[in-house]
Write a protein that holds these residues in place. Structure first.
Motif, mmCIF file in Angstrom:
data_model
loop_
_atom_site.group_PDB
_atom_site.id
_atom_site.type_symbol
_atom_site.label_atom_id
_atom_site.label_comp_id
_atom_site.label_asym_id
_atom_site.label_seq_id
_atom_site.Cartn_x
_atom_site.Cartn_y
_atom_site.Cartn_z
ATOM 1 N N MET A 13 0.815 -1.216 0.000
ATOM 2 C CA MET A 13 0.000 0.000 0.000
ATOM 3 C C MET A 13 0.850 1.269 0.000
ATOM 4 N N SER A 14 2.148 1.148 0.325
ATOM 5 C CA SER A 14 2.980 2.335 0.454
ATOM 6 C C SER A 14 4.059 2.437 -0.612
ATOM 7 N N ILE A 15 4.010 1.576 -1.635
ATOM 8 C CA ILE A 15 5.062 1.618 -2.660
ATOM 9 C C ILE A 15 4.590 2.283 -3.942
ATOM 10 N N GLU A 16 3.301 2.589 -4.036
ATOM 11 C CA GLU A 16 2.773 3.145 -5.273
ATOM 12 C C GLU A 16 2.404 4.614 -5.119
ATOM 13 N N ASP A 17 2.582 5.351 -6.204
ATOM 14 C CA ASP A 17 2.104 6.728 -6.289
ATOM 15 C C ASP A 17 0.592 6.698 -6.498
ATOM 16 N N ASP A 18 -0.145 7.466 -5.710
ATOM 17 C CA ASP A 18 -1.609 7.406 -5.743
ATOM 18 C C ASP A 18 -2.179 7.766 -7.115
ATOM 19 N N LEU A 19 -1.601 8.762 -7.775
ATOM 20 C CA LEU A 19 -2.170 9.233 -9.044
ATOM 21 C C LEU A 19 -1.867 8.286 -10.193
ATOM 22 N N THR A 20 -0.595 7.925 -10.353
ATOM 23 C CA THR A 20 -0.163 7.210 -11.560
ATOM 24 C C THR A 20 -0.077 5.699 -11.385
ATOM 25 N N GLY A 21 -0.036 5.217 -10.141
ATOM 26 C CA GLY A 21 0.166 3.799 -9.923
ATOM 27 C C GLY A 21 1.613 3.367 -10.105
ATOM 28 N N LEU A 22 2.501 4.316 -10.371
ATOM 29 C CA LEU A 22 3.929 4.010 -10.524
ATOM 30 C C LEU A 22 4.575 3.823 -9.157
#
Length: 713
Positions: A271-280
């Protein structure tokens, strides 16, 4: 006999030797004082930075400033104001209230009878005791917190030399050592047992504490306990220990078992490895993956690269359209970047408009440059949103493994350094990291720190650059230019320190200083009858955006009794990239007060003819780059541009002034086109106040302005 507490007292007074001092020795009832002496603010600040000063006696006026300026400077470099007693003459008594407001503990008047010398020891006694009570309470609180925070964990006491002074059984268990063998040993002796990186991390933690006086987390390590061969995840922290004067005297090293917490956190790690907007990937996940890629490259002797990408111009678009539209544009940017990198490469979003690309397999360093070029080409076509077209480019920094570093965080840092150099050299390009970029980054950090005290330390100077009539040669104006004389680095050009001031948020302080000094100069010239010219002051967007800008401006001109029609404010085309409505409103207010407005460096920034039509501009300043182009062999296009600017100004009922005029041929050509005013080294270089005064007087005596022995006509 009771031993007296040792204290360090700094005496600041405007004398060259002890013989001239008002204070030859100092006896304080409960303290043994060691006196350090300084004769100006600069020396005093140096001593405060180098020595643990407990109290300060400051003569109100010294040769480079006064107590108010000193107290302001100290407040910038010290977390808590050092107890200061200000000594003032009877004529300076009125400054007492201001001195107290700046943080002084007491204010003594040097009466003719010398009674102040009797009061000074008792005043110091009281002030120091108050300070010691405060420090003691703070020390007890911090030490109690340190004990309470670590009592159930492993604990090691370590002095400033790194020697273990106490340990509890839990600490001995974690280190797999008998408890009695730990005392008196260096902590470094056990560092490798914990982890090969522990010694460096511990050193960094100690350095961090010396700066912040706050607890530092050293890191998390997997330790194996000898008695049962079980492994556990331990977090090691460092807490400072202070003596009665709040001087650092050691550390508590604590070991806390976080195995269960670590296990639970793994369940939500995704849950903490992804950028919320892009999913990157975000920055943390990117660095973690980079560490694995570096390990792979090291094992199989291959290379990898990091590209740090910053979007040029995105902030302007985001501010204008709002975050929702800005997010849509970012998603389109991500799609374009992903089309030019391989599936095995990794793209991450690490900031608002910042991305990183990890090239997991690089055969040759040039491979990274090819990808950077592809990324900028992919961004070249316009991005369409809601029927409008928007254009973006990218500044890209490149760092290579193993050429630049084998440390993941440093590779990211180095790529970031390289990107920032692209930003400074014009944007829309790429650059490889070079070791000298570290030196440049260190230099910029030093300049930003030194600039904070440049104003208080009288390091700034004001120079004036003449502006003359193109037809008569008469002096019509002076442009005020700020110069920074660094005490060690010499003259620092404005193009180096002004961007730093804007980035650090104190360009307003420099702008206020320039305006005040220019007003002072104007008043002095008026008093000796030199006043048939305007004074130009550069005005940054940051200053215009300050809510109290106009109020401060009115106060300044009221104090100096100067009419606004003597002044001209110069703005650049960068104002078009901000809240145009607010800027235009304030410029119109300036215009209504009687100030003139000039557009500086015209044609080099965000030129927009519709804005130029609406803004209350009096003068267009033709940028020196156009003027210098007149000396080129093939210059017909440049001539056409200059002619068009002058013609445009005439049609808009605006005057023109050409900057950077260095030759007679340039001056004559510009005059033939109808340019009204000229400025440049052909007439004079920027000069100090005294040099400018002499220059004005000489020109008045000559009965006209001359250059190279020929009169303008």
């Amino acid at each position: 006999m009771v031993d007296k507490t040792q204290v360090n007292i700094l005496l600041v007074e405007n004398v060259d030797d002890i013989a001239g001092s008002f204070l030859h020795e100092l006896e304080i009832p409960s303290f043994q004082a060691k006196i350090f002496r300084a004769k100006n603010i600069k020396e005093a600040i140096r001593i405060v930075l180098e020595k643990p000063i407990d109290g300060i006696i400051f003569q109100y006026q010294v040769n480079d400033g006064n107590a108010i300026e000193f107290l302001e400077g100290i407040s910038l470099i010290s977390a808590r104001m050092i107890p200061t007693i200000v000594m003032a003459s009877e004529t300076e008594e009125k400054m007492g209230m201001q001195v107290f407001r700046k943080g002084a503990r007491d204010f003594l008047i040097k009466d003719k009878q010398g009674n102040y010398l009797k009061r000074l020891p008792m005043t110091l006694e009281r002030v120091l005791k108050e300070e010691i009570r405060y420090r003691e309470n703070t020390r007890l609180k911090k030490n109690s917190e340190a004990v309470l925070a670590t009592v159930s964990d492993g604990m090691l006491g370590v002095n400033l030399d790194g020697v273990i002074t106490f340990a509890n059984p839990a600490a001995a268990l974690y280190l797999n050592q008998p408890l009695e063998s730990l005392i008196g040993k260096k902590i470094d002796a056990y560092a490798e047992h914990i982890d090969i990186t522990f010694a460096q991390s511990l050193s960094q933690g100690m350095h961090q504490i010396q700066i912040s006086n706050q607890l530092a987390v050293i890191g998390q390590y997997m330790l194996t306990l000898a008695h049962n061969q079980q492994s556990c995840m331990v977090e090691i922290s460092l807490t400072p220990i202070f003596n009665e004067l709040m001087h650092l005297e050691g550390y508590v090293l604590s070991f806390r078992d976080i195995s269960e917490t670590k296990y639970l956190s793994e369940e939500v790690r995704h849950m903490s490895i992804e950028d919320d907007l892009t999913g990157l990937f975000n920055r943390k996940a990117f660095i973690h993956r980079l560490e694995h890629v570096i390990s792979y490259c090291n094992r199989y002797h291959t290379k990898c690269a990091v590209l740090f990408i910053d979007l040029d111009g995105f902030k302007t678009i985001n501010d204008a359209l709002g975050h929702l539209s800005g997010d849509e544009i970012l998603l389109k940017v991500v799609d374009r970047i992903q089309t030019v990198i391989r599936e095995t490469d990794i793209l991450a979003r690490v900031g608002g408009d910042e991305f990183m690309v990890m090239l997991t397999h690089v055969n040759h360093p040039n491979d990274a440059a090819r990808v950077a070029i592809k990324i900028n080409r992919a961004l070249l076509p316009s991005i369409e949103l809601n029927g409008q077209k928007y254009y973006l480019t990218a500044s890209i920094g490149i760092a290579l493994y193993p050429n630049d570093s084998s440390d993941a965080r440093k590779l990211v840092q180095y790529a970031d350094f390289a990107m920032s150099m692209v930003k400074k050299s014009g944007k829309n390009n790429y650059q490889y990291y070079k070791p000298d970029l570290n030196l440049e980054a260190d230099r910029m950090m030093r300049l930003s720190n030194d600039l904070r005290v440049a104003i208080q330390s009288n390091q700034l100077d004001l120079y004036f650059h003449p502006q003359v009539s193109a037809t008569t040669g008469e002096l019509i104006g002076l442009e005020a230019l700020v110069r920074w004389h660094h005490p060690e680095l010499g003259l620092i050009p404005p193009k180096q320190f002004i961007p730093i001031a804007e980035e650090m948020g104190f360009i307003g302080n420099i702008g206020q200083w320039v305006l005040q000094k220019t007003c002072e100069s104007c008043l002095l010239w008026q008093q000796i009858g030199l006043e048939n010219f305007t004074l130009s002051v550069n005005l940054s967007v940051n200053e215009l955006q300050r809510e109290d800008f106009l109020d401060d401006l009115v106060k300044c001109f009221t104090v100096f009794h100067i009419h606004p029609n003597r002044f001209q404010f110069e703005i650049t085309e960068s104002v078009f990239a901000h809240d145009v409505g607010d800027v235009m409103h304030k410029l119109r207010q300036l215009k209504s007060m009687g100030f003139q407005i000039a557009m500086d460096d015209f044609g080099t920034g965000y030129s927009c003819l519709s804005y130029l039509k609406d803004f209350p501009i009096d003068v267009i300043k033709i940028d020196r780059s156009f003027v210098q182009s007149l000396s080129y062999h093939d210059n017909e296009r440049h001539k056409a541009i200059i002619a068009a600017i002058i013609d445009l100004a005439k049609r808009l009922d605006m005057a023109t002034l050409a900057e950077g005029v260095e030759t007679e041929a340039q001056a004559e050509y510009l005059t033939s086109l109808g340019c009204e005013s000229l400025q440049g080294f052909l007439f004079a270089k920027p000069m100090t106040f005294s040099e400018t005064t002499e220059y004005i007087r000489e020109k008045i005596q000559e009965g006209g302005q001359m250059y190279l022995g020929k009169k303008l006509h």
